[in-house]
Design an enzyme around this catalytic site. Structure first.
Site, PDB file in Angstrom:
ATOM      1  N   GLY A 243       0.794  -1.222   0.000  1.00 14.68           N
ATOM      2  CA  GLY A 243       0.000   0.000   0.000  1.00 14.68           C
ATOM      3  C   GLY A 243       0.824   1.269   0.000  1.00 14.68           C
ATOM      4  CG  HIS A 244       3.606   2.009   3.149  1.00 12.60           C
ATOM      5  ND1 HIS A 244       3.287   3.025   4.021  1.00 12.60           N
ATOM      6  CD2 HIS A 244       3.506   0.854   3.854  1.00 12.60           C
ATOM      7  CE1 HIS A 244       3.011   2.514   5.215  1.00 12.60           C
ATOM      8  NE2 HIS A 244       3.137   1.196   5.138  1.00 12.60           N
ATOM      9  CB  VAL A 245       5.087   0.927  -3.175  1.00 16.21           C
ATOM     10  CG1 VAL A 245       5.569   1.181  -4.604  1.00 16.21           C
ATOM     11  CG2 VAL A 245       6.259   0.558  -2.276  1.00 16.21           C
TER      12      VAL A 245
END
Length: 517
Positions: A243-245
């Site tokens: 999710g961060h990327v």
């Protein structure tokens, strides 16, 4: 007399893949000709002509009406514009005197004035078959040459002619072809004495069949760029999920659409010393990390011009240095901030979510669809195995996003390595429902109105999972209740919340404020 417009957008473009829906300043390319045609108020309807339901659904989001999918014979690169238009003239049962306007899905530079000028010209010249747009060649073709077998002049008789003495030649601008329905039915040639060409400036024209020209057209639609160093740092550990990327890639894309240079750095180490060395006093920093500690944020803010942090839960006052910008696009995020401080600037709620338009489409209700999407991020293999075990005998096909494929998986399972956004959107659309962790995929499931069961796999996911459930968007489940919850999952649309919940409408303003543009 009727007047309609048809936007041609087949899905099998070869030089730029999916060029008709490629992201162009936060919209799919085909949105531009559709919106311009509708805003011109010239046409009874604006239709989308495509061989892809994905394209059709995107076009409908921007107001287009749906024609039947094109036959395969009219959807390959050998089918001509006139053949496709003739087919649609019969399909729409247009009368000979009706007016039809052919537009291409990649005509992002089309303007209302072009359409109105063509419409007026056609009506004034009743014996004309078509009106189309053209532009002079930037360099005279009379001075062209090939490089096969050495330099070979194409027009040897003009090798010594002064350029100012050469006749001006024009090329088709490809923006529009407006004509009588009868001319399209009979497939009369467009480039003939029975047509009128409207001359455009080269600055109004661009063929984006090649990627370099696509970049040029971006510059044309945005006449200037403000360049500055923007660095985005995000977690990319095995246990940090995907999710961060993914959300940082979308933020990066939004920033670039504002004409600003930005770079994405994947945080895979236990310290930020290497990244910190590259930070300068003019840099704008955006971080999306659970691994950085308070000291790290102070070091970053000390070196950079400005700092924005993406977070999912509130941190104590003082955790971030003063004047930090805090971005949290969790649903109803403001409700969960109990110690708002004047030391920080906050951007809270789904209005700041970076929307990907490829996940916005009308989902047909199909109770016979047995396809189920399962996505838990990149690290939850144990939970994933339990889900498969619970559902493997439910007479459904399981489509599982996972970097790992087990040996001898059940026959009803299909494993996919992490997909690009377009591939993921297509897979999501093909499935009747989903089982998902409560990370960033929640928002894309909501945008696509995919009936889903939510299984939080990390503590930071619990808040947004409960918020989505409280609005009746999704139901939270567990391994203990999954079998029963899956049996009760209703395959239907939930329009009530969809009409009141707006994603991403505030993000551009926040980024402009942060970047001081």
């Amino acid at each position: 007399m009727r007047a309609i417009a048809i936007v041609l957008a087949r899905s099998s473009s070869k030089r730029i893949k999916n060029k008709n829906i490629i992201d162009f300043f936060n919209k799919p390319m085909l949105a531009y000709p559709i919106e311009v045609a509708l805003n011109s108020k010239l046409f009874e309807k604006v239709f989308i002509s495509s061989d892809s339901m994905e394209y059709v659904n995107l076009a409908k989001n921007y107001g287009a009406s749906f024609l039947n999918l094109r036959p395969k014979i009219l959807a390959d690169d050998r089918a001509t514009t006139l053949e496709v238009m003739a087919y649609h003239m019969e399909e729409l049962e247009l009368k000979d005197e009706d007016i039809a306007c052919c537009l291409y899905g990649a005509s992002a530079l089309l303007q209302e004035k072009h359409l109105k000028n063509a419409f007026e010209t056609l009506n004034k010249n009743q014996n004309t078959d078509y009106v189309f747009t053209c532009s002079p060649f930037s360099a005279s073709p009379y001075r062209s040459f090939s490089l096969e077998n050495g330099v070979q002049m194409a027009f040897k008789e003009h090798s010594n002619t002064r350029t100012q003495d050469l006749k001006t030649l024009y090329h088709d601008a490809g923006l529009l072809y407006m004509g009588k329905a009868q001319a399209f039915k009979e497939m009369r040639p467009i480039f003939s004495q029975n047509s009128i060409a409207l001359e455009l400036s080269p600055l109004e024209v661009q063929d984006i069949a090649h990627f370099r020209r696509f970049r040029i057209s971006q510059a044309q639609i945005q006449p200037f760029e403000k360049r500055m160093p923007v660095k985005i740092l995000c977690d990319c550990f095995l246990t940090s999920g995907l999710g961060h990327v993914r959300r940082c890639e979308k933020i990066l894309s939004f920033i670039e659409k504002l004409g600003v240079e930005a770079s994405l750095y994947l945080h895979k180490q236990n310290n930020i010393s290497a990244f910190l060395e590259g930070v300068g006093g003019n840099d704008f920093l955006i971080t999306d990390s659970y691994c950085l500690n308070s000291k790290d944020f102070y070091l970053l803010k000390e070196k950079a011009k400005s700092l924005m942090v993406i977070e999912d839960t509130e941190h104590a006052k003082g955790f971030y240095p003063k004047n930090t910008k805090i971005l949290n696009f969790t649903l109803n995020a403001l409700k969960h901030y109990h110690h708002l401080s004047k030391d920080y600037q906050y951007y809270l709620g789904v209005g700041f979510y970076p929307v990907d338009a490829r996940f916005i489409y009308d989902r047909p209700i199909n109770t016979e669809n047995k396809e189920v999407l399962i996505t838990l991020g990149g690290s939850e293999q144990k939970t994933l195995k339990e889900i498969v075990k619970i559902l493997e005998n439910k007479n459904v096909n399981l489509h599982i996003i996972s970097p790992y494929t087990p040996k001898n998986p059940p026959k009803n399972t299909h494993y996919y390595s992490p997909l690009n956004p377009l591939e993921f959107s297509s897979l999501m659309k093909s499935c009747a429902c989903a089982i998902s962790a409560a990370g960033q995929t929640l928002y894309e499931l909501a945008l696509s109105q995919t009936p889903s069961l939510i299984l939080p796999i990390a503590s930071n996911q619990i808040i947004q999972s409960k918020e989505f459930e409280s609005l009746g968007i999704f139901k939270q489940t567990s391994l203990k209740t999954l079998a029963k919850d899956f049996e009760n999952l209703q395959i239907q649309k939930n329009q009530a919340w969809a009409k009141n919940l707006v994603f991403g409408d505030k993000l551009e303003g926040a980024l402009r404020e942060f970047l001081e543009i």
